[in-house]
Design a protein around this motif. Sequence first.
Motif, short mmCIF file in Angstrom:
data_model
loop_
_atom_site.label_atom_id
_atom_site.label_comp_id
_atom_site.label_asym_id
_atom_site.label_seq_id
_atom_site.Cartn_x
_atom_site.Cartn_y
_atom_site.Cartn_z
N ASN A 1 0.81 -1.22 0.00
CA ASN A 1 0.00 0.00 0.00
C ASN A 1 0.84 1.27 0.00
O ASN A 1 0.28 2.37 0.03
N THR A 2 2.18 1.14 -0.06
CA THR A 2 3.06 2.31 0.03
C THR A 2 3.94 2.44 -1.19
O THR A 2 4.51 1.45 -1.67
N VAL A 3 4.06 3.69 -1.66
CA VAL A 3 5.06 4.06 -2.66
C VAL A 3 5.98 5.10 -2.02
O VAL A 3 5.52 6.07 -1.43
N HIS A 4 7.29 4.87 -2.11
CA HIS A 4 8.27 5.83 -1.59
C HIS A 4 8.84 6.59 -2.78
O HIS A 4 9.59 6.04 -3.57
N TRP A 5 8.48 7.87 -2.88
CA TRP A 5 8.66 8.56 -4.15
C TRP A 5 10.00 9.25 -4.33
O TRP A 5 10.65 9.08 -5.36
N GLY B 1 10.30 7.18 -15.37
CA GLY B 1 10.80 6.31 -14.32
C GLY B 1 9.88 5.12 -14.14
O GLY B 1 8.99 4.86 -14.95
N THR B 2 10.10 4.41 -13.05
CA THR B 2 9.30 3.23 -12.73
C THR B 2 9.09 3.18 -11.22
O THR B 2 9.80 3.82 -10.45
N ILE B 3 8.09 2.39 -10.82
CA ILE B 3 7.91 2.04 -9.42
C ILE B 3 8.11 0.54 -9.30
O ILE B 3 7.40 -0.25 -9.94
N ARG B 4 9.08 0.14 -8.51
CA ARG B 4 9.41 -1.27 -8.38
C ARG B 4 8.37 -2.02 -7.53
O ARG B 4 7.59 -1.40 -6.81
N PRO B 5 8.36 -3.35 -7.59
CA PRO B 5 7.44 -4.13 -6.75
C PRO B 5 7.58 -3.84 -5.26
O PRO B 5 6.61 -4.00 -4.51
#
Length: 411
Positions: free
Chosen positions: A136-140, A345-349
């Motif tokens: 539930n978290t994205v560290h941006w 960019g991307t957001i990793r798993p």
Amino acid sequence: MRAQLLLAAVLALATAGSVQGQTPVRIGVLNDRSGVYADISGEGSVVAARMAVEDFKAAEKGLKVEIVSADHQNKPDLGASIARQWFDREGVDAIFDVPTSSVALAVHHVARERNKVLVDSGAGTADLTGTQCSPNTVHWTFDTVALANGTGGAMVKRGGDTWFFITADYAFGEAVQRDTTAVITGRGGRVVGAVKAPFPASDVSAFLTAARQSGAKVIGLANAGGDTITAVRQAAKLGITEGGQALAGLLIFSSDIHALTPRVAQGLVLTEPFYWDLNDATRAFSDRFAKTFNGKKPTAAQAGVYAGVLHYLKAVAALGSARDGGRVVAGMKELPTDDPLFGKGTIRPDGRKIHDMYLFEVKRPSESRGEWDLYKTLATIPGDEAFRPMGEGGCPLVGRGSVVRLDRAQP
């Protein structure tokens, strides 16, 4: 091609949403609005979130977005309490910003319990995407590993192979000292001493004196915001750098340097993921932001709120709902990121947002052309080199297929 199809789906689904009725989305900006991090985040992050909603044209895409804000006062218990109230009683779907690592970790756990969303742009601890990672978290924006690789690695390369840390006594300070120490020792340097400073700290002169007496080539400031400003100012009064020791700011924002002025901070080496004067796109955004926010240029944390809200809204529009936080974050991970402030960019798993970091040096007064002309760029650090490899963080989500297809949510 896949990315193009996904973006086309966003637009198609958004159009359908506008015909059927608007999807409600409630965003909470939770940060320090009165303490040592207020200039880093504070009201400026609310301004950035509103700009993102405006630029996304949320209403035209079928979303009715509301923004609320609150001051967590750098207290984990208060931050968690506000998060529960927002999620349970006030219909908030996602929380943004949350500087202060101890508060971020507390809110991070509440978001997982309630299956809501946290997009953190203000806290540093890499534990958010390490052993404590969450679906539930994205560290941006940045983390302690990227800061350590940038500033720590640069200082050792320049000959700064002995260090003394002045460390804020809370989760961020401990994490950045730990991660920077790993970089220092991995490159042949050593740490000769460290002290824990109370948080917040109004006087660190005794700690600076201990650092000077240690003979370390580099004094690492493992703190942030008002604490860093205090340390740099007091170091200048004590003549630390004139004595031959270097100061390394392990988390410095442009607002800190603006407050210090290049006269006091000149020569300080630091790492940031964003600077208002990087390119035409960052300058255009920053000019708009400044016109809205008392002439101030945005910090990296505020830029992270803007970019994070933009990307979050793309995923919500594609799903047609903000209710299921886990599905929204999974959608954010599947969509490639692309915004004017951080680029592609991307957001990793594991939830780590990947983009370039920059090694800066504070200009001398004679080099600065104006009030906000603060940095010169020493190096660009590619995202895959700046951030910790995903397999080394201990995140239990890695390898579990946490990214899912962006199928439209059922009402």
